[in-house]
Motif scaffolding. Structure first.
Motif, mmCIF file in Angstrom:
data_model
loop_
_atom_site.group_PDB
_atom_site.id
_atom_site.type_symbol
_atom_site.label_atom_id
_atom_site.label_comp_id
_atom_site.label_asym_id
_atom_site.label_seq_id
_atom_site.Cartn_x
_atom_site.Cartn_y
_atom_site.Cartn_z
ATOM 1 N N UNK A 1 15.034 17.826 -5.171
ATOM 2 C CA UNK A 1 15.384 17.185 -3.902
ATOM 3 C C UNK A 1 14.285 16.216 -3.465
ATOM 4 N N UNK A 2 13.040 16.618 -3.661
ATOM 5 C CA UNK A 2 11.915 15.751 -3.319
ATOM 6 C C UNK A 2 11.944 14.491 -4.179
ATOM 7 N N UNK A 3 12.233 14.666 -5.465
ATOM 8 C CA UNK A 3 12.308 13.520 -6.372
ATOM 9 C C UNK A 3 13.411 12.557 -5.943
ATOM 10 N N UNK A 4 14.531 13.089 -5.464
ATOM 11 C CA UNK A 4 15.603 12.228 -4.953
ATOM 12 C C UNK A 4 15.108 11.377 -3.793
ATOM 13 N N UNK A 5 14.329 11.989 -2.889
ATOM 14 C CA UNK A 5 13.808 11.258 -1.737
ATOM 15 C C UNK A 5 12.791 10.197 -2.159
ATOM 16 N N UNK A 6 12.002 10.493 -3.171
ATOM 17 C CA UNK A 6 11.037 9.515 -3.688
ATOM 18 C C UNK A 6 11.767 8.300 -4.249
ATOM 19 N N UNK A 7 12.819 8.540 -5.014
ATOM 20 C CA UNK A 7 13.574 7.437 -5.603
ATOM 21 C C UNK A 7 14.297 6.625 -4.531
ATOM 22 N N UNK A 8 14.823 7.303 -3.507
ATOM 23 C CA UNK A 8 15.478 6.589 -2.407
ATOM 24 C C UNK A 8 14.485 5.693 -1.673
ATOM 25 N N UNK A 9 13.283 6.203 -1.454
ATOM 26 C CA UNK A 9 12.263 5.409 -0.766
ATOM 27 C C UNK A 9 11.919 4.163 -1.572
ATOM 28 N N UNK B 1 0.813 -1.214 0.000
ATOM 29 C CA UNK B 1 0.000 0.000 0.000
ATOM 30 C C UNK B 1 0.850 1.269 0.000
ATOM 31 N N UNK B 2 1.950 1.256 0.736
ATOM 32 C CA UNK B 2 2.775 2.459 0.837
ATOM 33 C C UNK B 2 3.419 2.818 -0.495
ATOM 34 N N UNK B 3 3.856 1.815 -1.232
ATOM 35 C CA UNK B 3 4.487 2.094 -2.520
ATOM 36 C C UNK B 3 3.462 2.609 -3.527
ATOM 37 N N UNK B 4 2.252 2.079 -3.460
ATOM 38 C CA UNK B 4 1.182 2.584 -4.324
ATOM 39 C C UNK B 4 0.872 4.033 -3.986
ATOM 40 N N UNK B 5 0.813 4.321 -2.692
ATOM 41 C CA UNK B 5 0.541 5.689 -2.260
ATOM 42 C C UNK B 5 1.677 6.625 -2.669
ATOM 43 N N UNK B 6 2.909 6.143 -2.615
ATOM 44 C CA UNK B 6 4.045 6.958 -3.038
ATOM 45 C C UNK B 6 3.902 7.352 -4.506
ATOM 46 N N UNK C 1 1.115 7.690 -6.137
ATOM 47 C CA UNK C 1 0.037 8.680 -6.205
ATOM 48 C C UNK C 1 0.531 10.057 -5.767
ATOM 49 N N UNK C 2 1.313 10.084 -4.691
ATOM 50 C CA UNK C 2 1.822 11.362 -4.189
ATOM 51 C C UNK C 2 2.763 12.020 -5.190
ATOM 52 N N UNK C 3 3.576 11.215 -5.848
ATOM 53 C CA UNK C 3 4.480 11.775 -6.854
ATOM 54 C C UNK C 3 3.682 12.417 -7.989
ATOM 55 N N UNK C 4 2.595 11.784 -8.395
ATOM 56 C CA UNK C 4 1.760 12.342 -9.460
ATOM 57 C C UNK C 4 1.144 13.672 -9.033
ATOM 58 N N UNK C 5 0.716 13.761 -7.770
ATOM 59 C CA UNK C 5 0.144 15.008 -7.253
ATOM 60 C C UNK C 5 1.172 16.131 -7.313
ATOM 61 N N UNK C 6 2.385 15.844 -6.862
ATOM 62 C CA UNK C 6 3.435 16.862 -6.827
ATOM 63 C C UNK C 6 3.848 17.288 -8.234
ATOM 64 N N UNK D 1 8.665 8.662 3.467
ATOM 65 C CA UNK D 1 7.315 8.440 2.958
ATOM 66 C C UNK D 1 6.302 9.347 3.653
ATOM 67 N N UNK D 2 6.450 9.500 4.972
ATOM 68 C CA UNK D 2 5.523 10.332 5.725
ATOM 69 C C UNK D 2 5.616 11.798 5.350
ATOM 70 N N UNK D 3 6.827 12.291 5.170
ATOM 71 C CA UNK D 3 7.004 13.695 4.793
ATOM 72 C C UNK D 3 6.510 13.957 3.373
ATOM 73 N N UNK D 4 6.727 12.995 2.487
ATOM 74 C CA UNK D 4 6.210 13.136 1.120
ATOM 75 C C UNK D 4 4.686 13.105 1.135
ATOM 76 N N UNK D 5 4.106 12.228 1.953
ATOM 77 C CA UNK D 5 2.646 12.187 2.111
ATOM 78 C C UNK D 5 2.122 13.537 2.582
ATOM 79 N N UNK D 6 2.773 14.093 3.588
ATOM 80 C CA UNK D 6 2.335 15.379 4.126
ATOM 81 C C UNK D 6 2.467 16.487 3.089
ATOM 82 N N UNK D 7 3.567 16.475 2.362
ATOM 83 C CA UNK D 7 3.789 17.497 1.344
ATOM 84 C C UNK D 7 2.747 17.391 0.230
#
Length: 203
Positions: free
Chosen positions: A99-107, A58-63, A65-70, A180-186
């Motif tokens: 920088x956010x994209x770097x964190x998404x890829x690391x996650x 579920x978390x990876x699916x949500x990630x 979705x969050x990337x698409x929003x950003x 993941x949590x900070x990206x969700x919040x953002x």
């Protein structure tokens, strides 16, 4: 300092029930000091109940979705007529997206689907089946307004473990869950910014 995202003035939402993203509020709760955070960590440790079995990805699916929003918000920002003023928050997101994209890829790299399935999940809470370690991180984010440093993170996790020890895999996953949590919040903050932009355009 681990990270600082724009502050939000709205109310908290710990998880993502099945509803419109426009109704999902940023992770924001009463701000706690060091002692309050420790007591809160112990309180949620006492409340958490685990369920047997494996969780879904579920978390990876949500990630995703969050990337698409950003990304969608950034595209809309770039398309704004130059005669219109871009808000400081939108400008911050545009300037820092690499920088956010770097964190998404690391996650994605450090939380393979099979690994996430092995982490303990909750029998209580909303929604049921949430990863315990992720819920812990969301609680911390909400009560410090996403202004997290290494000391506050370590102290919160240590206080939690005075009541309920975490598994080694959960401790290893804390930095990933924080991303993941900070990206969700953002993404939630960004959704609010997008709605505000729409309202201004319609005014």
């Amino acid at each position: 300092m681990l990270t600082k995202f724009p502050r939000s003035k709205t109310a908290p939402a710990r998880s993502w029930p099945r509803r419109s993203r426009a109704r999902e509020l940023p992770l924001r709760a009463e701000l706690f000091g060091v002692e309050q955070l420790a007591r809160h960590a112990q309180a949620i440790a006492a409340q958490h109940k685990l369920v047997a079995g494996r969780t879904s990805a579920r978390l990876l699916t949500r990630l995703d979705q969050n990337e698409k929003v950003l990304r969608a918000f950034n595209r809309a920002t770039l398309a704004v007529d130059q005669s219109r003023r871009v808000t400081p928050a939108a400008e911050w997101l545009l300037d820092n997206f690499y920088l956010i994209e770097d964190q998404i890829q690391l996650a994605r790299r450090h939380l393979p689907e099979q690994y996430s399935r092995e982490l303990p999940r909750l029998a209580n809470g909303s929604p049921v089946g949430f990863l315990r370690v992720y819920d812990i991180v969301l609680e911390l984010i909400a009560h410090v307004d996403a202004q997290i440093d290494a000391d506050s993170l370590s102290a919160f996790v240590a206080a939690y473990q005075t009541v309920a020890p975490l598994k080694l895999g959960e401790l290893w996953a804390v930095p990933i869950m924080l991303r993941l949590g900070l990206i969700e919040n953002l993404a939630r903050i960004t959704t609010g910014l997008a709605q505000g932009r729409l309202d201004r355009n319609l005014a």
